[in-house]
Design an enzyme around this catalytic site. Structure first.
Site, PDB file in Angstrom:
ATOM      1  N   ILE A  14       0.835  -1.203   0.000  1.00  0.00           N
ATOM      2  CA  ILE A  14       0.000   0.000   0.000  1.00  0.00           C
ATOM      3  C   ILE A  14       0.865   1.245   0.000  1.00  0.00           C
ATOM      4  O   ILE A  14       0.624   2.193  -0.776  1.00  0.00           O
ATOM      5  CB  ILE A  14      -0.948  -0.013   1.219  1.00  0.00           C
ATOM      6  CG1 ILE A  14      -2.027  -1.083   1.036  1.00  0.00           C
ATOM      7  CG2 ILE A  14      -1.581   1.361   1.437  1.00  0.00           C
ATOM      8  CD1 ILE A  14      -2.866  -1.342   2.280  1.00  0.00           C
ATOM      9  N   MET A  17       2.405   1.611  -3.417  1.00  0.00           N
ATOM     10  CA  MET A  17       1.404   1.908  -4.442  1.00  0.00           C
ATOM     11  C   MET A  17       0.885   3.333  -4.322  1.00  0.00           C
ATOM     12  O   MET A  17       0.661   4.021  -5.324  1.00  0.00           O
ATOM     13  CB  MET A  17       0.250   0.914  -4.335  1.00  0.00           C
ATOM     14  CG  MET A  17      -0.786   1.023  -5.429  1.00  0.00           C
ATOM     15  SD  MET A  17      -0.206   0.399  -7.016  1.00  0.00           S
ATOM     16  CE  MET A  17      -0.220  -1.387  -6.710  1.00  0.00           C
ATOM     17  N   GLU A  18       0.693   3.791  -3.097  1.00  0.00           N
ATOM     18  CA  GLU A  18       0.072   5.096  -2.896  1.00  0.00           C
ATOM     19  C   GLU A  18       1.016   6.268  -3.163  1.00  0.00           C
ATOM     20  O   GLU A  18       0.616   7.249  -3.798  1.00  0.00           O
ATOM     21  CB  GLU A  18      -0.478   5.195  -1.467  1.00  0.00           C
ATOM     22  CG  GLU A  18      -1.631   4.248  -1.175  1.00  0.00           C
ATOM     23  CD  GLU A  18      -2.915   4.638  -1.900  1.00  0.00           C
ATOM     24  OE1 GLU A  18      -2.980   5.746  -2.464  1.00  0.00           O
ATOM     25  OE2 GLU A  18      -3.853   3.821  -1.896  1.00  0.00           O
ATOM     26  N   THR A  19       2.246   6.189  -2.660  1.00  0.00           N
ATOM     27  CA  THR A  19       3.132   7.363  -2.754  1.00  0.00           C
ATOM     28  C   THR A  19       4.570   7.015  -3.141  1.00  0.00           C
ATOM     29  O   THR A  19       5.456   7.853  -2.983  1.00  0.00           O
ATOM     30  CB  THR A  19       3.179   8.124  -1.413  1.00  0.00           C
ATOM     31  OG1 THR A  19       3.783   7.289  -0.407  1.00  0.00           O
ATOM     32  CG2 THR A  19       1.799   8.560  -0.973  1.00  0.00           C
ATOM     33  N   TYR A  31      -6.818  -2.960  -8.142  1.00  0.00           N
ATOM     34  CA  TYR A  31      -5.946  -2.445  -7.077  1.00  0.00           C
ATOM     35  C   TYR A  31      -5.846  -3.475  -5.952  1.00  0.00           C
ATOM     36  O   TYR A  31      -4.757  -3.759  -5.451  1.00  0.00           O
ATOM     37  CB  TYR A  31      -6.502  -1.128  -6.549  1.00  0.00           C
ATOM     38  CG  TYR A  31      -5.650  -0.453  -5.489  1.00  0.00           C
ATOM     39  CD1 TYR A  31      -4.876   0.659  -5.796  1.00  0.00           C
ATOM     40  CD2 TYR A  31      -5.631  -0.915  -4.170  1.00  0.00           C
ATOM     41  CE1 TYR A  31      -4.106   1.286  -4.820  1.00  0.00           C
ATOM     42  CE2 TYR A  31      -4.864  -0.307  -3.196  1.00  0.00           C
ATOM     43  CZ  TYR A  31      -4.106   0.792  -3.528  1.00  0.00           C
ATOM     44  OH  TYR A  31      -3.336   1.401  -2.568  1.00  0.00           O
TER      45      TYR A  31
END
Length: 271
Positions: free
Chosen positions: A127, A130-132, A257
């Protein structure tokens, strides 16, 4: 982990439920910048009547219509890709590789998180990556303007009105400010929490007495707390059809996702 910060956040969550009840659609929504100023004036009166004060009202007054946020909201194309296309576009192999290194480098942190929340390193790192990109890019949009624009926009006004009230509560508590920067839909921090989720699941992971999701320990602890809050059970599997997959589904509604997080997490954990 500081309990006072957590207690304050829980109290704010309870308040949000009361703030948004019956007021979500009172201010007139719109589909372009033309009515935004009038909507702000209407919403500010409602917010003040519901206990929003001082610096939070000033922050609301300073928001501007976020054209780029609306453009991003209307053009979310990556979730329409196949799994292989999505993994390639989002750099799944790179996330897994760097995730393995970060797991070793932060072994004590991840061991503590798993002990406290029951969530292993793999999905947290997946996560985070993937996010930042592991905190390398947390967005460049003004958080209050993004959320206010989406609360005004008719497409999902009720949902983002809840987010706006949460954001204003976070301004009042000092967690956010009028200059806070995040992603296009108002997500903040290293794992990209929407304001209402900061209120509900944000925790002080580094023990300094405040919740700051721009800090690694706070962001990862909050993410683990979110997953636990969505049914994560210690020791359970998290692939499709397994018990903890539902918690990953709670993180993001896009099936591609969810699958990517499960795959990358397993690669990092060595499963």
């Amino acid at each position: 982990m500081a309990n006072l910060a957590r207690v304050a956040i829980i109290s704010a969550v309870a308040a949000i439920a009361g703030l948004t009840a019956g007021t979500a659609s009172a201010a007139t929504c719109g589909n372009n910048a033309g009515g935004f100023a009038q909507w702000k004036a209407e919403f500010a009166k409602e917010a003040a009547a519901n206990g929003i004060k001082g610096n939070a009202l000033a922050a609301l007054a300073g928001t501007t219509y976020a054209t780029k946020t609306i453009s991003a909201d209307r053009n979310q194309k990556s979730f329409k890709l196949s799994l292989s296309q999505f993994m390639a576009k989002r750099g799944g192999a790179t996330i897994a590789s760097k995730g393995k290194s970060l797991k070793k480098q932060n072994a004590a942190l991840f061991a503590n998180l798993e002990k406290r929340y029951g969530v292993p390193a793999g999905p947290l790192l997946a996560i985070w990556g993937m996010e930042t990109g592991f905190g390398s890019f947390m967005g460049n949009a003004n958080t209050l303007s993004a959320v206010a624009t989406l609360a005004y926009d008719c497409r999902r006004s009720e949902y983002f009105t809840t987010q706006l009230y949460a954001a204003l509560k976070l301004v009042q508590s000092g967690t956010l400010s009028s200059s806070s920067i995040g992603a296009m839909h108002g997500e903040v921090g290293q794992t990209q929490f929407l304001p209402a989720n900061v209120l509900k699941y944000g925790v002080d992971g580094d023990g300094n007495g405040r919740v700051d999701l721009r800090q690694k320990a706070d962001a990862l602890a909050s993410t683990a707390n979110f997953l636990r809050g969505h049914g994560w059970s210690a020791g359970g599997g998290y692939q499709p059809g397994q018990g903890n997959y539902g918690a990953i589904q709670g993180w993001n509604a896009a099936g591609v996702y969810q699958q990517a997080i499960a795959i990358i997490g397993a690669q990092i954990d060595g499963n």
